[in-house]
Design a protein around this motif. Structure first.
Motif, PDB file in Angstrom:
ATOM      1  N   ASP A 203      47.019  47.263  36.509  1.00 25.30           N
ATOM      2  CA  ASP A 203      46.398  47.265  37.826  1.00 25.30           C
ATOM      3  C   ASP A 203      47.512  47.317  38.866  1.00 25.30           C
ATOM      4  OD1 ASP A 203      45.146  46.700  40.245  1.00 25.30           O
ATOM      5  OD2 ASP A 203      43.767  45.241  39.378  1.00 25.30           O
ATOM      6  N   ARG A 205      47.414  47.684  42.075  1.00 27.95           N
ATOM      7  CA  ARG A 205      47.164  46.870  43.272  1.00 27.95           C
ATOM      8  C   ARG A 205      47.487  45.404  43.006  1.00 27.95           C
ATOM      9  NH1 ARG A 205      41.355  45.353  45.960  1.00 27.95           N
ATOM     10  NH2 ARG A 205      42.146  44.467  47.896  1.00 27.95           N
ATOM     11  N   ARG A 206      47.062  44.909  41.868  1.00 30.96           N
ATOM     12  CA  ARG A 206      47.353  43.522  41.511  1.00 30.96           C
ATOM     13  C   ARG A 206      48.859  43.309  41.340  1.00 30.96           C
ATOM     14  NH1 ARG A 206      45.930  38.289  41.947  1.00 30.96           N
ATOM     15  NH2 ARG A 206      46.546  37.066  40.147  1.00 30.96           N
ATOM     16  N   TRP A 208      51.358  44.802  42.915  1.00 32.37           N
ATOM     17  CA  TRP A 208      52.015  44.684  44.207  1.00 32.37           C
ATOM     18  C   TRP A 208      51.601  43.412  44.930  1.00 32.37           C
ATOM     19  CZ3 TRP A 208      56.210  47.100  45.212  1.00 32.37           C
ATOM     20  CH2 TRP A 208      56.465  48.343  44.631  1.00 32.37           C
ATOM     21  N   THR A 209      50.355  42.981  44.729  1.00 30.88           N
ATOM     22  CA  THR A 209      49.903  41.729  45.330  1.00 30.88           C
ATOM     23  C   THR A 209      50.722  40.554  44.819  1.00 30.88           C
ATOM     24  OG1 THR A 209      47.640  42.529  45.635  1.00 30.88           O
ATOM     25  CG2 THR A 209      47.952  40.140  45.548  1.00 30.88           C
ATOM     26  N   CYS A 322      49.052  42.675  34.402  1.00 25.62           N
ATOM     27  CA  CYS A 322      48.724  43.733  35.361  1.00 25.62           C
ATOM     28  C   CYS A 322      49.773  44.828  35.466  1.00 25.62           C
ATOM     29  CB  CYS A 322      48.489  43.125  36.744  1.00 25.62           C
ATOM     30  SG  CYS A 322      49.992  42.504  37.535  1.00 25.62           S
ATOM     31  N   GLY A 379      44.089  40.069  47.897  1.00 20.88           N
ATOM     32  CA  GLY A 379      44.262  41.002  46.794  1.00 20.88           C
ATOM     33  C   GLY A 379      43.310  40.791  45.642  1.00 20.88           C
TER      34      GLY A 379
END
Length: 398
Positions: A203, A205-206, A208-209, A322, A379
């Protein structure tokens, strides 16, 4: 790839835990030996302090490039090479008669540690079933935390009794033991074929969060922690001897935090990260608001200590899940950004100190940690809206 026999898996895990303990001890050794090294080599205490600063900056800068450079090399070969570098650099450091040779030896150890944290995690968790990987990460984190609670204090005591060179040489013996165990018992395989080579739930997005939240958390923590001795003396009014005792309590809280979090990490991986960051924020802001009261200062110091280790541990565990690509690259990015946050936090606290005092440094750290909480909450994955035609299509299927 088939897993080794249970006893071999356990032996390799213990060897990796010993290596984590040794690397963390080596990293922080100069903290307790500053004056001894200063007198022996004829340099100022502040110059000796650069042995710690330079180490952290090297880890921050080198983690990702080194992980990328050895991405195709079998992990057994990489780990034995890193531990060999630890052994050699520790011996060179112990035999150093000049500051510059000691600095070079320290930087070699830092290069080895920069890659060790990226490689060690996937190897360790890949030896065991997926449902217990959080506990494996927890065991490695407990070993690393023991360096602050046990390794550095014992090495400081040994250095004061037998000379700093003896204390600096100890990691060579421990590293050699880990090296032999891993060289004999860890199977050789292609990195991309190992069970934990890739994220279990990729994932981007996860990823980078977690990366941003971890960096903000590290910056916030060390904006305050770097100056905690001054805070406890000037604001809380503790004597130097009491501050030493409080440092032991801080280390014990860190150890307890990683132990408890590690036991729960498999069941609540996302909640564990958010809870650790929120607890750190509470500790920093609590010290800012109520640190002038001794009892409150102790309570919030323990809260901060109990969160410091779990924050890094839970971000590392998140990367194993992730990572959008290889887990070793994701872990290297996380370790590098976290160490960059440590350096940035120390610098930020130093800038705030003359402007707003030491309480201001804790306020800045707490606000940055609150920002990390906001990043994590923002996030969270969005729940997909149910498709009203989904059930109808299923009913129409034969």
């Amino acid at each position: 790839m088939s897993r080794p026999a249970p006893w071999r898996r356990s032996a390799v895990l213990v060897a990796l835990m010993l290596a984590a303990f040794t690397f963390n001890t080596a990293e922080n050794l100069p903290v307790g030996l500053l004056e001894l090294i200063s007198e022996s080599l004829g340099v100022s205490v502040s110059v000796v302090g650069l042995l710690v600063t330079g180490y952290g900056v090297t880890v921050a800068v080198a983690s990702l490039p080194l992980a990328h450079a050895v991405r195709a090399v079998p992990r057994r070969h990489v780990l034995t090479g890193l531990l060999a570098a630890l052994v050699v650099s520790s011996l060179v450091a112990a035999l150093s008669t000049s500051y510059w040779l000691l600095l070079v030896a320290r930087l070699l150890t830092a290069l080895a540690q920069a890659l060790f944290w990226a490689v060690m995690g996937p190897v360790a968790v890949g030896l065991f079933a997926p449902e217990v990987r959080g506990r494996v990460v927890g065991a490695l984190s407990v070993a690393g935390s023991l360096a602050l609670v046990l390794g550095v204090p014992v090495a400081t005591w040994l250095g004061r009794r037998s000379g700093w060179q003896v204390a600096v040489a100890v990691p060579a013996a421990l590293g050699l033991l880990s090296l032999v165990t891993i060289a004999v018992l860890l199977p050789t395989s292609r990195p991309q074929d190992e069970p934990a080579a890739y994220g279990s739930s990729p994932d981007a997005r996860r990823f980078w969060t977690v990366l941003v939240a971890g960096t903000l958390s590290a910056t916030g923590a060390f904006a305050g922690y770097t100056y905690v001795v001054k805070f406890l003396g000037d604001v809380s009014g503790f004597s130097p001897s009491t501050v030493s005792v409080l440092f032991v309590a801080f280390g014990a809280a860190c150890l307890a935090g990683v132990s408890i979090t590690g036991a729960l990490l498999d069941r609540f991986p996302r909640a564990a990260l958010t809870t650790a960051v929120a607890t750190q924020a509470a500790g920093l802001l609590g010290l800012y608001a109520a640190g002038a009261h001794p009892v409150a200062a102790v309570v919030f110091l323990v809260l901060m200590g109990g969160a410091l280790g779990p924050v890094f541990m839970t971000t590392q565990n998140a990367m194993l899940h992730c990572a959008p690509g290889r887990t070793d690259i994701a872990l290297a990015a996380n370790s590098g950004s976290y160490n960059a946050g440590i350096a940035a936090g120390a610098a930020l606290g130093g800038l705030v100190l003359p402007l707003a005092g030491v309480r201001g440094a804790f306020l800045a750290g707490g606000l940055l940690t609150v920002a990390a909480c906001a990043v994590l909450c923002g996030g969270r994955p969005r729940r997909s809206r149910p498709d009203p035609g989904q059930n109808r299509r299923r009913q129409q299927q034969p």
